[in-house]
Design an enzyme around this catalytic site. Structure first.
Site, short mmCIF file in Angstrom:
data_model
loop_
_atom_site.label_atom_id
_atom_site.label_comp_id
_atom_site.label_asym_id
_atom_site.label_seq_id
_atom_site.Cartn_x
_atom_site.Cartn_y
_atom_site.Cartn_z
N LYS A 54 16.88 11.08 -56.76
CA LYS A 54 15.69 11.60 -56.06
C LYS A 54 14.53 11.79 -57.05
CE LYS A 54 18.65 13.68 -52.61
NZ LYS A 54 19.33 14.87 -52.07
N GLN A 98 19.88 21.22 -53.66
CA GLN A 98 20.98 20.26 -53.46
C GLN A 98 22.25 21.00 -53.03
OE1 GLN A 98 20.68 16.83 -53.77
NE2 GLN A 98 22.78 16.68 -53.02
N ASP A 121 13.67 18.79 -46.88
CA ASP A 121 14.96 18.39 -46.30
C ASP A 121 15.00 18.69 -44.80
OD1 ASP A 121 16.68 17.04 -47.93
OD2 ASP A 121 17.68 18.82 -48.75
#
Ligand code: NAP
Length: 290
Positions: A54, A98, A121
């Site tokens: 990412k 994460q 997200d």
């Protein structure tokens, strides 16, 4: 006749090129780059690879990447303080924590502390609520990527029967809501669904997100249907989806492969969400300054 293969790798590359162009225009206009902050608690090797991917993809499109790695024994208060600091940081447009986090931490609680305007997200309760209400907001990356694949494949969802197998908060539920928002008639199937093959056979668009190697068989699929395979299952002979690709491609009208289908879209949509978040914040400060 064999199905059209929906090339997620090519479509993701196109999205990334579009984001790179739009990031450049944003930077020219505002004098600052969008920024993505990632938080990785601990040193899980698989998570480190995901976060590294990412970070790299962000830099490739001109997004500033900030890498935060609290140690595996970081307390909840320490991670909460980091999220507070990033929420307040003007250089940070998007924040991603994460998952999974180490067992002594609560990933849902921590994710929920992210400012919804920076929730790239799309997993905070506010983002989930905005999606449920059909209001604008940041959408979870993988289902948003599936919508782009369907659009690029020329699938008209209006009035179509869509079946999503899987009801996770991460994928199944938001996927169903996005399909509903596009005027499909949506069924959500799960482990307690009775006669799953019959439910699937009704689908014009079948989306499988289960995590069971090649579970969806050719006789579960309506001839000509579009089949989207979200599953990632590692076997000795490589990576497989939730769909028996070799057999189903002989029945479906269009199908995504694994790898090279849905997977590449997730990071592409994360980049797009980061730019969207940066644009939202910039618009707010322009209004504030006016
Ligand atoms: P999850 O949280 O484990 O959810 C799996 C869902 O499948 C659950 O709703 C479960 O039903 C359902 N299920 C399990 N066994 C079933 C069965 N025999 N018949 C029907 N439904 C069944 O998984 P997830 O996070 O949604 O992910 C699903 C898959 O997608 C995984 O392989 C994951 O690796 C992959 N994935 C890929 C990406 C990507 O970027 N490509 C992103 C996200 C996820 P219950 O709710 O009843 O238990």
């Amino acid at each position: 006749m064999s199905a059209e293969i929906i090339d997620g790798k090519a479509i993701a590359a196109k999205v990334r090129a579009e984001v790179a162009r739009d990031v450049e225009a944003f930077t020219q206009r505002t004098g600052r780059r969008p920024g993505l902050a990632t938080i990785l608690v601990g040193d899980d090797p698989a998570s480190a690879i995901y976060v590294g991917g990412k970070q790299k993809a962000s830099r490739e499109v001109g997004i500033e990447a900030y890498d935060h790695r609290p140690p595996a024994d970081a307390t909840s208060e320490e991670v909460e303080a980091l999220i507070d600091q990033l929420n307040a940081d003007e250089n940070v447009s998007g924040i991603l924590c994460q998952l999974p986090v180490p067992d002594h931490l609560d990933g849902v609680h921590l994710t929920g502390l992210i400012d919804p305007r920076k929730d790239v997200d799309g997993l905070t309760p506010i983002s989930a609520g905005l999606l449920a209400l059909g209001r604008p907001g940041l959408r979870p990356c993988t289902p948003a990527g599936v919508m782009v694949l369907l659009q690029e494949a020329g699938v008209d969802l209006q009035g179509k029967r869509a079946v999503v197998i899987g009801r996770s908060n991460l994928f199944g539920k938001p996927m169903a809501q996005l399909l509903l928002g596009a005027n499909a008639t949506v069924t959500i199937a799960h482990s307690r669904t009775r006669d799953l093959p019959a439910v699937c056979r009704e689908a014009d668009v079948l989306v499988a997100a289960v995590g069971r190697d090649r579970m969806v068989k050719a006789d579960w699929v309506k001839p000509g249907a579009t089949v989207i395979d979200v599953g990632i299952n590692r076997a000795e002979d490589g990576l497989h989806g939730d769909v028996d690709f070799a057999a189903v491609k002989e029945v479906a009208g269009a199908i995504t492969p694994v790898p090279g289908g849905v997977g590449p879209m997730t990071i592409a949509m994360l980049l797009r969400n980061t730019l969207t978040a940066a644009e939202l914040t910039a618009a707010e400060s322009e209004v504030g300054a006016a």
